[in-house]
Motif scaffolding. Structure first.
Motif, PDB file in Angstrom:
ATOM      1  N   LEU A  54     -21.505   5.265  51.048  1.00 39.28           N
ATOM      2  CA  LEU A  54     -20.397   4.985  51.955  1.00 39.28           C
ATOM      3  C   LEU A  54     -19.877   6.269  52.595  1.00 39.28           C
ATOM      4  CD1 LEU A  54     -18.330   3.079  53.196  1.00 39.28           C
ATOM      5  CD2 LEU A  54     -16.968   3.296  51.110  1.00 39.28           C
ATOM      6  N   ALA A  55     -19.808   7.343  51.822  1.00 39.00           N
ATOM      7  CA  ALA A  55     -19.366   8.621  52.379  1.00 39.00           C
ATOM      8  C   ALA A  55     -20.258   9.035  53.539  1.00 39.00           C
ATOM      9  CB  ALA A  55     -19.364   9.693  51.295  1.00 39.00           C
ATOM     10  N   GLY A  56     -21.566   8.884  53.366  1.00 43.14           N
ATOM     11  CA  GLY A  56     -22.492   9.217  54.450  1.00 43.14           C
ATOM     12  C   GLY A  56     -22.321   8.316  55.650  1.00 43.14           C
ATOM     13  N   ALA A  57     -22.087   7.023  55.399  1.00 47.06           N
ATOM     14  CA  ALA A  57     -21.941   6.070  56.508  1.00 47.06           C
ATOM     15  C   ALA A  57     -20.692   6.359  57.331  1.00 47.06           C
ATOM     16  CB  ALA A  57     -21.891   4.651  55.960  1.00 47.06           C
ATOM     17  N   ARG A 168      -6.096  -7.132  50.817  1.00 48.34           N
ATOM     18  CA  ARG A 168      -5.430  -7.854  51.893  1.00 48.34           C
ATOM     19  C   ARG A 168      -4.566  -6.868  52.672  1.00 48.34           C
ATOM     20  NH1 ARG A 168      -0.536  -9.440  54.603  1.00 48.34           N
ATOM     21  NH2 ARG A 168      -0.640 -11.658  55.089  1.00 48.34           N
ATOM     22  N   GLY A 169      -5.092  -6.401  53.816  1.00 51.29           N
ATOM     23  CA  GLY A 169      -4.349  -5.490  54.667  1.00 51.29           C
ATOM     24  C   GLY A 169      -3.478  -6.243  55.658  1.00 51.29           C
ATOM     25  N   GLY A 170      -2.702  -5.494  56.423  1.00 50.24           N
ATOM     26  CA  GLY A 170      -1.823  -6.102  57.414  1.00 50.24           C
ATOM     27  C   GLY A 170      -2.562  -6.432  58.696  1.00 50.24           C
ATOM     28  N   LYS A 171      -1.959  -7.298  59.487  1.00 52.41           N
ATOM     29  CA  LYS A 171      -2.603  -7.737  60.717  1.00 52.41           C
ATOM     30  C   LYS A 171      -2.743  -6.598  61.719  1.00 52.41           C
ATOM     31  CE  LYS A 171       1.712  -9.338  62.894  1.00 52.41           C
ATOM     32  NZ  LYS A 171       2.418 -10.507  63.503  1.00 52.41           N
ATOM     33  N   GLU A 172      -1.867  -5.575  61.626  1.00 55.84           N
ATOM     34  CA  GLU A 172      -1.919  -4.478  62.586  1.00 55.84           C
ATOM     35  C   GLU A 172      -3.187  -3.637  62.429  1.00 55.84           C
ATOM     36  OE1 GLU A 172      -0.114  -3.116  58.847  1.00 55.84           O
ATOM     37  OE2 GLU A 172       0.327  -4.795  60.197  1.00 55.84           O
ATOM     38  N   ALA A 173      -3.870  -3.724  61.270  1.00 55.15           N
ATOM     39  CA  ALA A 173      -5.085  -2.921  61.029  1.00 55.15           C
ATOM     40  C   ALA A 173      -6.305  -3.793  60.811  1.00 55.15           C
ATOM     41  CB  ALA A 173      -4.864  -2.008  59.818  1.00 55.15           C
ATOM     42  N   ILE A 174      -6.275  -5.031  61.267  1.00 51.82           N
ATOM     43  CA  ILE A 174      -7.313  -5.986  60.902  1.00 51.82           C
ATOM     44  C   ILE A 174      -8.707  -5.559  61.368  1.00 51.82           C
ATOM     45  CG2 ILE A 174      -6.864  -7.416  62.946  1.00 51.82           C
ATOM     46  CD1 ILE A 174      -7.950  -8.587  59.409  1.00 51.82           C
ATOM     47  N   HIS A 175      -8.828  -5.045  62.597  1.00 48.63           N
ATOM     48  CA  HIS A 175     -10.154  -4.667  63.096  1.00 48.63           C
ATOM     49  C   HIS A 175     -10.684  -3.429  62.369  1.00 48.63           C
ATOM     50  CE1 HIS A 175      -8.343  -6.955  66.531  1.00 48.63           C
ATOM     51  NE2 HIS A 175      -9.519  -7.547  66.447  1.00 48.63           N
ATOM     52  N   SER A 176      -9.814  -2.475  62.113  1.00 44.60           N
ATOM     53  CA  SER A 176     -10.212  -1.281  61.365  1.00 44.60           C
ATOM     54  C   SER A 176     -10.657  -1.651  59.953  1.00 44.60           C
ATOM     55  CB  SER A 176      -9.060  -0.278  61.296  1.00 44.60           C
ATOM     56  OG  SER A 176      -8.594   0.056  62.581  1.00 44.60           O
ATOM     57  N   ASN A 177      -9.887  -2.504  59.306  1.00 44.33           N
ATOM     58  CA  ASN A 177     -10.223  -2.906  57.939  1.00 44.33           C
ATOM     59  C   ASN A 177     -11.548  -3.657  57.876  1.00 44.33           C
ATOM     60  OD1 ASN A 177      -7.938  -1.761  56.788  1.00 44.33           O
ATOM     61  ND2 ASN A 177      -6.708  -3.615  57.007  1.00 44.33           N
ATOM     62  N   ARG A 178     -11.801  -4.500  58.862  1.00 43.11           N
ATOM     63  CA  ARG A 178     -13.077  -5.219  58.892  1.00 43.11           C
ATOM     64  C   ARG A 178     -14.250  -4.260  59.024  1.00 43.11           C
ATOM     65  NH1 ARG A 178     -11.068  -9.941  63.081  1.00 43.11           N
ATOM     66  NH2 ARG A 178     -10.277 -11.424  61.518  1.00 43.11           N
ATOM     67  N   ALA A 182     -17.021  -3.673  56.092  1.00 41.78           N
ATOM     68  CA  ALA A 182     -18.436  -3.927  56.362  1.00 41.78           C
ATOM     69  C   ALA A 182     -19.298  -2.757  55.901  1.00 41.78           C
ATOM     70  CB  ALA A 182     -18.646  -4.191  57.854  1.00 41.78           C
ATOM     71  N   LEU A 183     -18.840  -1.532  56.150  1.00 43.83           N
ATOM     72  CA  LEU A 183     -19.580  -0.359  55.684  1.00 43.83           C
ATOM     73  C   LEU A 183     -19.627  -0.322  54.153  1.00 43.83           C
ATOM     74  CD1 LEU A 183     -18.328   2.493  58.075  1.00 43.83           C
ATOM     75  CD2 LEU A 183     -20.491   1.237  58.160  1.00 43.83           C
ATOM     76  N   PHE A 184     -18.535  -0.679  53.515  1.00 47.86           N
ATOM     77  CA  PHE A 184     -18.505  -0.673  52.047  1.00 47.86           C
ATOM     78  C   PHE A 184     -19.455  -1.731  51.506  1.00 47.86           C
ATOM     79  CE2 PHE A 184     -17.336  -0.194  47.832  1.00 47.86           C
ATOM     80  CZ  PHE A 184     -16.361   0.769  47.666  1.00 47.86           C
ATOM     81  N   ALA A 185     -19.441  -2.919  52.094  1.00 42.68           N
ATOM     82  CA  ALA A 185     -20.313  -3.996  51.630  1.00 42.68           C
ATOM     83  C   ALA A 185     -21.783  -3.601  51.738  1.00 42.68           C
ATOM     84  CB  ALA A 185     -20.038  -5.270  52.430  1.00 42.68           C
ATOM     85  N   GLN A 186     -22.144  -2.935  52.830  1.00 39.24           N
ATOM     86  CA  GLN A 186     -23.531  -2.509  53.008  1.00 39.24           C
ATOM     87  C   GLN A 186     -23.915  -1.454  51.973  1.00 39.24           C
ATOM     88  OE1 GLN A 186     -25.795  -3.847  55.390  1.00 39.24           O
ATOM     89  NE2 GLN A 186     -27.127  -2.811  53.913  1.00 39.24           N
ATOM     90  N   ALA A 187     -23.011  -0.503  51.720  1.00 37.82           N
ATOM     91  CA  ALA A 187     -23.291   0.532  50.728  1.00 37.82           C
ATOM     92  C   ALA A 187     -23.454  -0.069  49.341  1.00 37.82           C
ATOM     93  CB  ALA A 187     -22.160   1.566  50.731  1.00 37.82           C
TER      94      ALA A 187
END
Length: 438
Positions: A54-57, A168-178, A182-187
């Motif tokens: 994940l660090a590399g990604a 569960r993050g806030g709605k203001e950061a929803i796209h960033s969190n997604r 996704a990067l974490f899930a792949q790692a």
């Protein structure tokens, strides 16, 4: 309709809304519980491999592009919603902030494995060998606002310590969190870990959060990170044990013996280095006999602090905005450049002030007299006390933990930054040779 009937009707509607999300909450929680059985057995090499991948990604060209593009969508929405500037600062990601996140991941990966550590070992009189060892807590549900880097911090600490994370993050950061999730899930997948080791709840409907808070049969710990209203909501709607990352009404006391250059530098850093975070001070308490009070306040104002002061403060610095309601001003977590100032007769009054208005997060003293320092340390009951240094060091990364799940202001299990060891509990291994109890 009576007020009682209106309240009952509203409660019924809220309960119905929560019930609609019950199946989704069960799916998320059961997936986490199932993944936990596998993750707790995963090797240290697999857990560390996930973090390093994940660090590399995060710093790869593709990773940077996906995360920063998602963050720009959040920032554009924040501008449209006229989000306060301090919240925008918490929301914003950059190449340097992603690089910091990657370094934190590498640091966490380098730490010793907290799992299996022997806390106590002895042979009982009956010959049975008894070991007390560290084991994971289980499924950790974290609710947080604004700061997308928290997604990575909490997931990394949970995976390293063998715990599953529901985020569960806030709605203001929803796209960033997604994008980050996704990067974490792949790692994790590439390293061979269960796919549900980390789950992002990307439906930010509060009723889904509430439905998850009802699953004390599947979720082991809830960690709310946010404002006072969020903390109270979580406490009121769950039977899951809660570790509170509470508001940071932090205080800095300037003793009459404080060195002027040191006092000014520490006060400026504690307030203005990043004013939108929980370990920035909100109140500056000054001894009435401190010789450089005028210079200190003028220096803070010149550096960008917006000073609010009691009547005695304004005698030193007339430009300070008058404080009309002390209870409101001194107990507020501004999270911006505003700084309330109080002049006191001595350290006893300073401690009375801190106990009345502080939140038990971070307190600091600037002093040269050892007696004043020792008395402050003994009297101060907070998660961290800072002597002649900035309160901004109350941070898991700065304190050598790599990151933190939150800064606990409670008293049970953990107080201060919640790091790897704090995400573990213990169990006993009893090994015998056929002994039976008589």
């Amino acid at each position: 309709m009576s007020m009682t009937a209106i309240t009952q009707n509203a409660t019924s509607e809220a309960d119905a809304s929560v019930s609609q999300f019950a199946p989704q909450a069960e799916t998320i929680a059961r997936a986490a519980r199932g993944a936990f059985r596998r993750l707790r057995q995963a090797s240290l090499a697999m857990r560390n491999d996930t973090l390093r991948r994940l660090a590399g990604a995060l710093v790869s060209a593709e990773g940077l592009q996906s995360v920063l593009a998602a963050n720009q969508r959040d920032l554009a929405q924040a501008a449209a919603d006229q989000l306060r500037s301090n919240l925008v600062d918490r929301l914003k990601l950059s190449e340097s902030r992603l690089a910091d996140m990657a370094r934190s991941l590498e640091e966490i990966a380098s730490f010793p494995d907290p799992l299996g550590e022997v806390i106590l070992g002895r042979t009982l009189p009956n010959g049975i060998e008894m070991l007390q060892r560290r084991t994971p807590l289980g499924v950790v549900f974290t609710i947080f606002e604004s700061r997308p880097n928290v997604t990575i911090d909490i997931a990394a600490l949970c995976v390293k310590s063998g715990n599953c994370a529901i985020l569960r993050g806030g709605k203001e950061a929803i796209h960033s969190n997604r994008a980050l999730a996704a990067l974490f899930a792949q790692a994790a997948s590439d390293a061979g870990l269960p796919p549900d080791s980390v789950q992002l709840v990307d439906n930010v409907d509060r009723h889904l959060m509430q439905a998850l808070l009802l699953r004390d049969d599947l979720i082991d710990l809830a960690v709310p990170r946010g404002g006072e209203q969020l903390i109270r909501f979580v406490n009121a709607h769950t039977r899951i044990p809660v570790i509170k990352h509470d508001r940071g009404v932090c205080n800095l006391y300037i003793d009459q013996s404080a060195a002027p250059e040191q006092a000014l530098a520490i006060a400026i850093n504690s307030k203005l280095q990043r004013s939108s975070v929980c370990n920035a001070i909100e109140n500056l308490v000054i001894h009435k006999d401190y010789p450089w009070a005028r210079e200190l306040l003028a220096g803070l104002a010149a550096a960008g602090a917006v000073l609010l002061g009691c009547a005695r403060t304004r005698a030193f610095f007339p430009a300070a905005t008058p404080i009309e309601d002390e209870d409101a001003a001194y107990s507020e977590e501004f999270l911006d450049e505003r700084l309330s100032v109080k002049i006191v007769d001595g350290q006893d009054e300073a401690m009375d002030f801190i106990y009345r208005y502080g939140s038990g997060h971070s307190e600091g003293i600037v002093a040269r007299e050892s007696a004043a320092i020792e008395a402050f340390q003994k009297a101060c009951d907070s998660a961290a006390v800072f002597v002649n240094c900035s309160t901004r060091f109350h941070d898991g990364g700065q304190m050598g933990f790599g990151a933190e799940v939150g800064i606990s202001t409670g008293r049970l299990h953990v107080r201060g930054p919640m790091g790897l060891r704090d995400l573990t509990t213990t169990s006993y291994l009893m090994r015998g040779e056929g002994q039976v109890r008589t």
